[in-house]
Write an enzyme that holds these catalytic residues in place. Structure first.
Site, PDB file in Angstrom:
ATOM      1  N   HIS A 138     -45.440 -16.100 -11.699  1.00 40.26           N
ATOM      2  CA  HIS A 138     -45.846 -16.431 -13.070  1.00 40.26           C
ATOM      3  C   HIS A 138     -46.526 -17.802 -13.112  1.00 40.26           C
ATOM      4  O   HIS A 138     -47.617 -17.943 -13.671  1.00 40.26           O
ATOM      5  CB  HIS A 138     -44.595 -16.414 -13.975  1.00 40.26           C
ATOM      6  CG  HIS A 138     -44.825 -16.829 -15.394  1.00 40.26           C
ATOM      7  ND1 HIS A 138     -44.797 -15.934 -16.448  1.00 40.26           N
ATOM      8  CD2 HIS A 138     -45.084 -18.047 -15.934  1.00 40.26           C
ATOM      9  CE1 HIS A 138     -45.026 -16.593 -17.582  1.00 40.26           C
ATOM     10  NE2 HIS A 138     -45.212 -17.880 -17.294  1.00 40.26           N
ATOM     11  N   GLU A 139     -45.870 -18.805 -12.513  1.00 39.07           N
ATOM     12  CA  GLU A 139     -46.414 -20.171 -12.606  1.00 39.07           C
ATOM     13  C   GLU A 139     -47.748 -20.301 -11.866  1.00 39.07           C
ATOM     14  O   GLU A 139     -48.685 -20.918 -12.356  1.00 39.07           O
ATOM     15  CB  GLU A 139     -45.407 -21.196 -12.073  1.00 39.07           C
ATOM     16  CG  GLU A 139     -44.068 -21.220 -12.811  1.00 39.07           C
ATOM     17  CD  GLU A 139     -44.191 -21.308 -14.321  1.00 39.07           C
ATOM     18  OE1 GLU A 139     -45.212 -21.797 -14.819  1.00 39.07           O
ATOM     19  OE2 GLU A 139     -43.255 -20.862 -15.007  1.00 39.07           O
ATOM     20  N   GLU A 165     -49.808 -16.050 -21.382  1.00 43.62           N
ATOM     21  CA  GLU A 165     -48.421 -15.830 -20.945  1.00 43.62           C
ATOM     22  C   GLU A 165     -48.236 -14.418 -20.386  1.00 43.62           C
ATOM     23  O   GLU A 165     -47.570 -14.218 -19.373  1.00 43.62           O
ATOM     24  CB  GLU A 165     -47.458 -16.050 -22.118  1.00 43.62           C
ATOM     25  CG  GLU A 165     -46.941 -17.465 -22.205  1.00 43.62           C
ATOM     26  CD  GLU A 165     -46.214 -17.902 -20.935  1.00 43.62           C
ATOM     27  OE1 GLU A 165     -45.325 -17.157 -20.475  1.00 43.62           O
ATOM     28  OE2 GLU A 165     -46.546 -18.957 -20.399  1.00 43.62           O
ATOM     29  N   HIS A 205     -44.796 -17.222 -25.761  1.00 43.62           N
ATOM     30  CA  HIS A 205     -43.895 -16.424 -24.924  1.00 43.62           C
ATOM     31  C   HIS A 205     -43.375 -15.193 -25.658  1.00 43.62           C
ATOM     32  O   HIS A 205     -42.661 -14.384 -25.078  1.00 43.62           O
ATOM     33  CB  HIS A 205     -42.713 -17.263 -24.441  1.00 43.62           C
ATOM     34  CG  HIS A 205     -43.122 -18.445 -23.631  1.00 43.62           C
ATOM     35  ND1 HIS A 205     -43.423 -19.660 -24.197  1.00 43.62           N
ATOM     36  CD2 HIS A 205     -43.316 -18.582 -22.292  1.00 43.62           C
ATOM     37  CE1 HIS A 205     -43.766 -20.514 -23.240  1.00 43.62           C
ATOM     38  NE2 HIS A 205     -43.717 -19.881 -22.077  1.00 43.62           N
TER      39      HIS A 205
END
Ligand code: ZN
Length: 531
Positions: free
Chosen positions: A349-350, A373, A433
């Site tokens: 994800h990051e 996101e 998010h």
């Protein structure tokens, strides 16, 4: 509880303890040889043997021996290894091993070629150090930053001469710390040799979340292995609880280790290297996913590796990507239910935030923020599917390892209590998010279809917002379409309607208008109310 008497029973004096503590604090490893009785006696005997056999060892005026290692066999046979100096200068190729029996009588010897370091010429006028250093940096092919050239006696070919030895350190092709050692004749300025001061290695890691893993590591000139991935350029560091907002690429300390075996496999581990194992391995999996699936060469597609920090902040239950630092930062969880934030989908994800920044650069607010996101959730999850690890099995749950039972889920995002399942006019007002839920729900429907389904032991039940029943085309095809949409068609202000158009353009490019894939993508968008 009263102080125990056990410490007082120890035979080490407090002074000795302080000396050991100082060595440990300085990062000095006490080798097992230190504990072998008779070591000092063996060294003394070996030095006497060298002096007594000066011709054999080429040992003469101005020379000194420095003990490097002592091996004592089970039968008492002693092997004492020395480096040599000549008027205080290290002699390259002057090392030797004295083999002696249990009583210290000389049995044999092993000697490197330069065992007679008598410089042939008189001490010459040596070239200026800066001239030498510049030539070395130019010859090395790596960028700037040079150590002070060191005058040595170079005798590795058996002919002793004065030389400058310089370690040129800087950044390698992938941005990782890198170095070369260059040796030039101090009299003529000619290059004698150059070699990498570091070597590629493969370590073994005991991870928190994915069992035992192999790690790309680098053997440094000082004999320590480091978490520098030579193939991908990633560097993993301990942030020592520095807050995320204060971290720069140069912060923290690089992980190093003597035996290239890392971590203890435990969550909330007292071994600070354990989280680093997961971070280093999962960053590699993410890099490989992008490379092997899309031909993408690193986050910016320029072959450069990122810096990864573990143990960021205190009880920081989060992870983050920073473009300016080109760094990933991961916290240790909340200290109770959530362990270190370094599992596969979290790392994926990051890093994906970095990919998004380098491509569509979706603005991190409104609907584009939700898409940003969602893109990180989608590819983070796809990294988990790519790794196909038997411990952290692939699923459609996000951050299920580090935030059990899961932080977000794809089949029905609203089950987290705040994410959106369906697009509405107000979805862009949600936290990014939560507005991401629409994209995640679309991804699940397009991949697996609506209704109930059990995959790798997890049961999902995905509704549609328009009452339709949709079929899935598999997550690999959907991810391929989404990657093309992200890198070719989306821009910083793309909203959900724009994402539908972008992904249909991508599906058309890859599979053709009216293909099953094109139709499934369209039906899944309609099923989350993006018309
Ligand atoms: Zn994120």
């Amino acid at each position: 509880m009263s102080p125990t008497s056990s410490s007082r029973r120890r035979t080490l004096t407090s002074g000795a303890l302080a000396a050991v503590a100082a060595l440990v604090a300085a990062g000095v490893q006490l080798s097992p040889a230190h504990a072998v009785p008779g070591r000092d006696a063996a060294i003394a005997r070996a030095k006497a043997n060298v002096a007594r056999n000066a011709d054999l060892f080429g040992f003469g005026a101005g020379q000194d021996l420095q003990t490097k290692d002592v091996v004592i066999d089970a039968d008492g046979t002693q092997h004492v290894r020395f480096d040599r100096t000549y008027f205080g200068l290290p002699v390259i190729g002057g090392d030797l091993v004295v083999h002696q029996d249990a009583q210290g009588r000389l049995k044999d010897s092993s000697r490197a070629r330069g065992h007679n370091p008598v410089v042939r010429s008189t001490v010459p006028t040596v070239p200026a150090k800066t001239t030498a250093a510049k030539a070395l940096a130019a010859a090395s092919g790596i960028s700037s930053a040079t150590s002070e050239p060191q005058l040595v006696v170079w005798a590795a070919d058996g002919i002793a001469r004065l030389a400058w030895q310089t370690t040129v350190s800087g950044l390698g092709k992938q941005g990782q710390p890198s170095g070369k050692v260059v040796v030039t004749d101090a009299t003529t300025g000619e290059e004698i040799e150059q070699f990498d001061s570091e070597h590629e290695a493969t370590g073994t890691g005991h991870s928190e979340y994915t069992g035992n893993v192999t790690l790309g590591t680098t053997l440094q000139a000082n004999g320590q292995y480091a978490l520098i991935d030579p193939a991908r350029g990633h560097t993993t560091k301990d942030a020592h609880n520095l807050a995320a907002g204060s971290i720069k690429a140069s912060s923290g300390t690089l992980y190093t280790d003597a035996d290239d075996i890392w971590g203890d496999g435990k969550k909330f581990s007292t071994d600070r290297a354990t989280a680093a194992v997961d971070a280093h391995a999962n960053t590699a999996w993410t890099y490989d996913y992008y490379k092997n699936t899309f031909g993408r060469n690193g986050i910016k597609n320029d072959g450069k590796g990122a810096t990864v920090f573990v143990h960021v902040g205190t009880n920081w239950d989060n992870a983050q990507w920073s473009d300016s630092c080109f760094c990933m930062m991961t916290g240790d969880g909340n200290g109770t239910t959530d362990p270190e934030q370094v599992d596969l989908d979290t790392m994926g994800h990051e890093m994906t935030h970095g990919v998004t920044s380098a491509t569509a650069n979706l603005r991190y607010s409104g609907e584009s923020g939700g898409l940003n996101e969602s893109t990180s959730d989608i590819f983070g999850t796809m990294v988990e599917w790519y790794a196909n690890n038997s411990v952290d099995t692939p699923d459609y749950l996000f951050s299920d390892q580090s935030t059990p039972p899961w932080l977000r889920r794809f089949d029905k995002p609203s089950l987290d209590g705040s994410s959106a399942d369906c697009w509405t006019k107000k979805v862009g007002q949600l936290d990014v998010h939560n507005s991401s839920g629409v994209g995640n729900h679309w991804f699940y429907l397009a991949s697996e279809g609506s209704g109930t389904k059990t995959i790798n032991g997890v049961t999902y039940n995905s509704p549609t917002c328009n009452g339709s029943t949709v079929g899935g085309i598999g997550n690999q095809k959907v991810a391929k379409i989404w990657y093309r949409a992200l890198t070719v068609y989306m821009t910083s202000t793309t909203n959900y309607a724009g994402a539908r158009t972008a992904s249909l353009n991508a599906a058309k490019d890859l599979y053709g208008t009216g293909s099953a894939e094109y139709n499934a993508i369209a039906a899944a968008w309609s099923a989350v109310s993006v018309a």
